[in-house]
Design a protein around this motif. Structure first.
Motif, short mmCIF file in Angstrom:
data_model
loop_
_atom_site.label_atom_id
_atom_site.label_comp_id
_atom_site.label_asym_id
_atom_site.label_seq_id
_atom_site.Cartn_x
_atom_site.Cartn_y
_atom_site.Cartn_z
N UNK A 285 34.78 36.09 35.03
CA UNK A 285 35.69 36.36 36.21
C UNK A 285 35.27 35.28 37.21
N UNK A 286 36.31 35.08 37.95
CA UNK A 286 36.32 34.36 39.12
C UNK A 286 35.84 35.40 40.20
N UNK B 299 44.24 39.57 43.09
CA UNK B 299 43.37 38.80 42.85
C UNK B 299 42.97 39.17 41.36
N UNK B 300 42.95 40.61 41.14
CA UNK B 300 42.43 41.16 39.86
C UNK B 300 43.53 40.32 38.85
N UNK B 301 44.63 40.32 39.08
CA UNK B 301 45.68 39.59 38.11
C UNK B 301 45.57 38.20 37.79
N UNK C 110 44.73 29.29 47.61
CA UNK C 110 43.80 28.45 47.07
C UNK C 110 43.17 28.78 45.63
N UNK C 111 42.94 30.08 45.30
CA UNK C 111 42.55 30.29 43.98
C UNK C 111 43.85 29.94 42.89
N UNK C 112 44.97 30.37 43.38
CA UNK C 112 45.92 29.86 42.45
C UNK C 112 45.91 28.22 42.29
#
Length: 181
Positions: free
Chosen positions: A36-37, A65-67, A155-157
């Protein structure tokens, strides 16, 4: 300060989650990734004013975030018992259902390099860490300005595309495709 390309320290730290029982020595091992991230965000201190707005903001996006296969981790330099008391005192915080690291020894904050020496608390720091435990993004705010959890998600995306993403890019928009000369 640790930055992009550095490994997140593999520390085992006290953690608190929920409001149903007093903390009983629970810990989290930051060396474990489970593929996981991680989105690790620090706030300066429990029972303050800006911090609960940020925690509630991240909690509202927890499922998002979990998705994206990311684990949300909150942290401050308070104890697990202080975290527990604060959660019990505020319904929004009670509903912030993710682990809160109790870094009261300042072990992780010191290693990350995010301690405000004058105040003795952590800055508002956010780290996005990939499944290999490598830091991919860092932002740090001073003590008086809250951050934008939606920007952390954006930013995660962008990081997860593994592409060149232009300024203000959002999911669904084109990424940059440079042409070979």
């Amino acid at each position: 300060m640790l930055t992009v390309g550095d490994k997140l320290p593999s520390l085992k730290l006290p953690v608190q989650q929920g409001t149903s029982a007093l903390p009983a020595g629970e810990t989290i091992d930051l060396g474990q990734t489970n593929g996981k991230w991680k989105v690790l965000f620090y706030w300066p201190k429990d029972f303050t004013f800006v911090c609960p707005t940020e925690i509630a903001g991240y909690a509202e996006l927890k499922q998002d975030f979990e998705d994206r296969d990311a684990v949300l981790l909150g942290a401050s330099t308070d104890t697990a018992h202080v975290h527990f008391a604060w959660r019990r005192s505020d319904e929004q915080l009670a509903n912030a259902d993710f682990p809160w690291i109790a870094d009261n020894k300042r072990e992780l904050a010191e290693t990350l390099g995010i301690l405000d020496r004058e105040e003795g608390v952590a800055f508002r720091a956010t780290f996005i860490v990939d499944p290999d435990n490598v830091i991919q993004h860092v932002t740090v705010n001073g003590l008086n300005v809250g951050r934008n959890p939606a920007e952390t998600l954006r930013v995660l995306d962008a990081l997860q595309t593994d592409e060149l993403c232009p300024c203000n890019w959002t999911p669904g928009e084109e990424v940059l495709k440079p042409q070979a000369a």
